[in-house]
Scaffold this motif. Structure first.
Motif, PDB file in Angstrom:
ATOM      1  N   ASP A  80       5.630  -5.053  -4.191  1.00  0.00           N
ATOM      2  CA  ASP A  80       5.000  -3.884  -3.582  1.00  0.00           C
ATOM      3  C   ASP A  80       6.019  -3.175  -2.678  1.00  0.00           C
ATOM      4  N   SER A  81       6.369  -1.934  -3.033  1.00  0.00           N
ATOM      5  CA  SER A  81       7.385  -1.189  -2.273  1.00  0.00           C
ATOM      6  C   SER A  81       6.859  -0.699  -0.928  1.00  0.00           C
ATOM      7  N   ASN A  82       5.557  -0.858  -0.678  1.00  0.00           N
ATOM      8  CA  ASN A  82       5.008  -0.472   0.620  1.00  0.00           C
ATOM      9  C   ASN A  82       5.204  -1.553   1.676  1.00  0.00           C
ATOM     10  N   LEU A  83       5.593  -2.752   1.252  1.00  0.00           N
ATOM     11  CA  LEU A  83       5.843  -3.827   2.202  1.00  0.00           C
ATOM     12  C   LEU A  83       7.095  -3.521   3.024  1.00  0.00           C
ATOM     13  N   PRO A  84       7.200  -4.094   4.226  1.00  0.00           N
ATOM     14  CA  PRO A  84       8.435  -3.916   5.004  1.00  0.00           C
ATOM     15  C   PRO A  84       9.651  -4.399   4.204  1.00  0.00           C
ATOM     16  N   SER A  85      10.785  -3.771   4.445  1.00  0.00           N
ATOM     17  CA  SER A  85      11.991  -4.093   3.680  1.00  0.00           C
ATOM     18  C   SER A  85      12.341  -5.575   3.738  1.00  0.00           C
ATOM     19  N   GLU A  86      12.217  -6.168   4.920  1.00  0.00           N
ATOM     20  CA  GLU A  86      12.551  -7.586   5.068  1.00  0.00           C
ATOM     21  C   GLU A  86      11.654  -8.459   4.189  1.00  0.00           C
ATOM     22  N   VAL A  87      10.388  -8.089   4.111  1.00  0.00           N
ATOM     23  CA  VAL A  87       9.445  -8.850   3.291  1.00  0.00           C
ATOM     24  C   VAL A  87       9.788  -8.675   1.814  1.00  0.00           C
ATOM     25  N   GLN A  88      10.077  -7.429   1.400  1.00  0.00           N
ATOM     26  CA  GLN A  88      10.492  -7.195   0.014  1.00  0.00           C
ATOM     27  C   GLN A  88      11.728  -8.023  -0.328  1.00  0.00           C
ATOM     28  N   ASP A  89      12.697  -8.020   0.586  1.00  0.00           N
ATOM     29  CA  ASP A  89      13.945  -8.744   0.339  1.00  0.00           C
ATOM     30  C   ASP A  89      13.683 -10.234   0.164  1.00  0.00           C
ATOM     31  N   ASP A  90      12.811 -10.775   1.003  1.00  0.00           N
ATOM     32  CA  ASP A  90      12.536 -12.208   0.926  1.00  0.00           C
ATOM     33  C   ASP A  90      11.845 -12.572  -0.388  1.00  0.00           C
ATOM     34  N   ILE A  91      10.868 -11.754  -0.795  1.00  0.00           N
ATOM     35  CA  ILE A  91      10.158 -12.030  -2.052  1.00  0.00           C
ATOM     36  C   ILE A  91      11.117 -11.896  -3.235  1.00  0.00           C
ATOM     37  N   ASP A  92      11.902 -10.826  -3.244  1.00  0.00           N
ATOM     38  CA  ASP A  92      12.864 -10.640  -4.343  1.00  0.00           C
ATOM     39  C   ASP A  92      13.861 -11.794  -4.395  1.00  0.00           C
ATOM     40  N   TYR A  93      14.301 -12.250  -3.229  1.00  0.00           N
ATOM     41  CA  TYR A  93      15.254 -13.357  -3.197  1.00  0.00           C
ATOM     42  C   TYR A  93      14.651 -14.621  -3.805  1.00  0.00           C
ATOM     43  N   GLN A  94      13.442 -14.961  -3.379  1.00  0.00           N
ATOM     44  CA  GLN A  94      12.804 -16.182  -3.883  1.00  0.00           C
ATOM     45  C   GLN A  94      12.583 -16.087  -5.395  1.00  0.00           C
ATOM     46  N   ASN A  95      12.153 -14.924  -5.871  1.00  0.00           N
ATOM     47  CA  ASN A  95      11.961 -14.744  -7.320  1.00  0.00           C
ATOM     48  C   ASN A  95      13.284 -14.846  -8.069  1.00  0.00           C
ATOM     49  N   MET A  96      14.329 -14.226  -7.511  1.00  0.00           N
ATOM     50  CA  MET A  96      15.647 -14.250  -8.146  1.00  0.00           C
ATOM     51  C   MET A  96      16.160 -15.684  -8.277  1.00  0.00           C
ATOM     52  N   MET A  97      16.085 -16.442  -7.212  1.00  0.00           N
ATOM     53  CA  MET A  97      16.603 -17.801  -7.243  1.00  0.00           C
ATOM     54  C   MET A  97      15.790 -18.694  -8.168  1.00  0.00           C
ATOM     55  N   ALA A  98      14.488 -18.486  -8.216  1.00  0.00           N
ATOM     56  CA  ALA A  98      13.656 -19.290  -9.116  1.00  0.00           C
ATOM     57  C   ALA A  98      14.040 -19.042 -10.567  1.00  0.00           C
ATOM     58  N   ILE A  99      14.268 -17.769 -10.936  1.00  0.00           N
ATOM     59  CA  ILE A  99      14.667 -17.441 -12.311  1.00  0.00           C
ATOM     60  C   ILE A  99      16.054 -17.990 -12.606  1.00  0.00           C
ATOM     61  N   LEU A 100      16.959 -17.845 -11.652  1.00  0.00           N
ATOM     62  CA  LEU A 100      18.332 -18.317 -11.851  1.00  0.00           C
ATOM     63  C   LEU A 100      18.382 -19.836 -12.032  1.00  0.00           C
TER      64      LEU A 100
END
Length: 548
Positions: A483-503
């Protein structure tokens, strides 16, 4: 010289593309040896000019001959990034007899046009403008020295040279039916056309516009009185300017003016078209904004030997060729960093313009986890490259932070000199092309296209062109949409966790334990990127949807 003093092509024009078009761009990425570009906007313009020639279109390019280019990216003694400005010389550009005059800050400035002939690098004719000639004083000569100069008044002067000077060069060549502004840098040409026809509808008939970014920094605003004092509006008084642009405030929005003065405009991916319409349709009298997805010239970028193995479905040959393609990149890594990368190790590349929203350091959000993955397990090697804007000190700090963190880490390298030649090596050498912008702030992101053309699998946020291409686990690895309406820090944390899980759970195990599936994804990626994301399709669409 004489033949380049009129509209000239070395081929018979294809009747489908008979409309005379002049394509105005502040930068063109044509060849490593012609350093008049900074990044993606230039790479896109270069591919467009190649495909325009391939399709025998009635088009020319209008650009700037930058004496120092963008900048040369080197290293200080401590290996941090060094910015260098070195003069460039090009003996292969041909003189023309075209010299035009523009007014800048109410002073006459001479503009000379040189031509890049079609036979040199396989493009349509491209006319490059310079003010660095004896007829001008010192200050005027510096206008065409540095691409995206730090000084605001110089950047405004550059727009006047490109827009008004370029329009006069086009007239000296016999004129054009359509003037295409690749971004709003050439906007003064609209005021030149209005001064000529005194009818805003006549301007709109002749003007189209491509917007490339939803970023505020890429959609410039300046004080209208400052622009007027710079002669940005040519001979027009401010009442006329406000009337034809509809801009009543003192803050002059260049993109909004371009949208109001063009017959049609476009975003550079389907998603960006939606974003642009949401951004600009709340304003009155803006042109229709369609979407023409960016693309790249496959003949210039793709590895032909790799595609030959794909055509005969030779998995062993594909694996062998991809390993061979890594060697030139790893030689650069060894030369710059003293590190020896291995062809049998999963190679991840993050390479593009350094800007905050692109999140170059997202992979390093948890350093302990990153070092364990890269340094202890010895399963991954990672390469970063890219050029920050030379006066974006935050971006430079991120680049230098990466260099410091990579010190003495054998599988972690940061390269300088991100231009066409290194870009090609990075795409050919990558197994994974990592793309981490905050969605929906990446308008297109064409580097992933040329990576796919070279057998690299996109690992990406679903932004820009990727939603039109990517299928997770089929031809790409995709971050779930946040959700792009979330604060940037929250977006970054979610994207990071998803990225590492896929990797950690998908990419690494598949690369080492299920090569047949890895190769299936790689082959589907190579097949899916062509022909749709070849710039021949894009160049054709511009004629059909924007010009005609």
């Amino acid at each position: 010289m004489a033949q380049y003093s009129k509209w000239h092509h070395p081929y018979d024009i294809n009747e489908k593309y008979a409309e005379r078009v002049a394509y105005f761009s502040m930068e063109f990425g044509i060849h490593q040896a012609l350093k008049i570009y900074s990044g993606g906007l230039g790479f896109l313009a270069g591919s467009h000019m190649r495909s325009a020639r391939d399709l025998r279109q009635n088009m020319i390019g209008i650009g700037m001959l930058w004496k120092f280019g963008y900048y040369d990216q080197g290293r200080h003694e401590d290996l941090s990034m060094r910015i260098q400005f070195q003069k460039k010389f090009y003996t292969y550009l041909e003189e023309t007899d075209i010299m035009v005059q523009v007014n800048i800050h109410n002073h006459p400035v001479w503009v000379k046009a040189l031509v890049l002939k079609p036979s040199t690098f396989g493009t349509v004719p491209i006319y490059l403008l310079t003010t660095d000639i004896p007829q001008n004083d010192h200050l005027a000569r510096t206008i065409t020295h540095k691409l995206y100069d730090q000084e605001v008044s110089t950047r405004i002067a550059q727009s006047i040279v490109l827009g008004i000077g370029g329009a006069k060069v086009v007239e000296a060549l016999g004129g054009a039916a359509i003037h295409h502004m690749n971004e709003a840098h050439a906007l003064p040409l609209a005021f030149h056309l209005y001064d000529k026809y005194r009818d805003v509808n006549e301007v709109r008939k002749r003007l189209v516009f491509t917007t490339h970014t939803p970023e505020k920094a890429g959609n410039e605003e300046h004080d209208i009185h400052f622009l007027h004092s710079m002669s940005y509006f040519k001979n027009l008084d401010l009442e006329d300017v406000r009337y034809i642009t509809g801009i009543r405030s003192n803050s002059f929005d260049h993109t909004l003016a371009a949208l109001r003065l063009s017959k049609r405009a476009n975003g550079v991916s389907q998603l960006h078209g939606e974003v642009a319409r949401k951004m600009w349709y709340g304003n009155e009298q803006v042109s229709e904004i369609i979407a023409i997805t960016n693309a790249q010239h496959n003949g210039f970028w793709r590895d032909k030997a790799l595609y030959k193995t794909l055509e005969i479905n030779d998995d062993e040959g594909l694996t062998r060729r991809k390993a061979e393609m890594k060697k030139p990149l790893f030689e650069v890594v060894a030369d710059q960093t003293g590190k020896l990368f291995r062809s049998d190790v999963l190679t991840i590349v993050w390479a593009r313009r350094f800007a905050a929203y692109k999140r170059a350091d997202l992979l390093l959000r948890d350093l302990e986890r990153f070092y364990k993955l890269v340094c202890e397990q010895d399963q991954v090697q990672v390469i970063w490259a890219g050029k920050p804007y030379p006066f974006d000190y935050n971006a430079i700090d991120v680049f230098n932070k990466l260099i410091r963190l990579s010190h003495k880490k054998k599988n972690f390298a940061v390269l300088t000199g991100y231009e066409i030649d290194l870009s090609r090596k990075l795409k050919q050498g990558a197994d994974i092309w990592l793309n981490t912008p905050r969605r929906p702030r990446e308008a297109s992101g064409t580097s992933g296209m040329t990576a796919a053309m070279n057998g690299a699998i996109n690992f990406s946020v679903q932004d820009g062109w990727i939603p039109e291409f990517g299928r997770h686990g089929e031809n790409s690895f995709l971050f779930p949409v946040v959700d792009s309406n979330l604060p940037s820090e929250v977006q970054d944390d979610i994207d990071y966790q998803n990225m590492m899980a896929i990797l950690e759970r998908e990419i690494i195990p598949m690369y080492y334990e299920d090569r047949s599936k890895w190769l299936r994804i790689m082959k589907k990626s190579m097949r899916a990127v062509l022909p749709y994301f070849d710039s021949d399709r894009m160049a054709d669409e511009y004629y059909r949807k924007l010009y005609q």
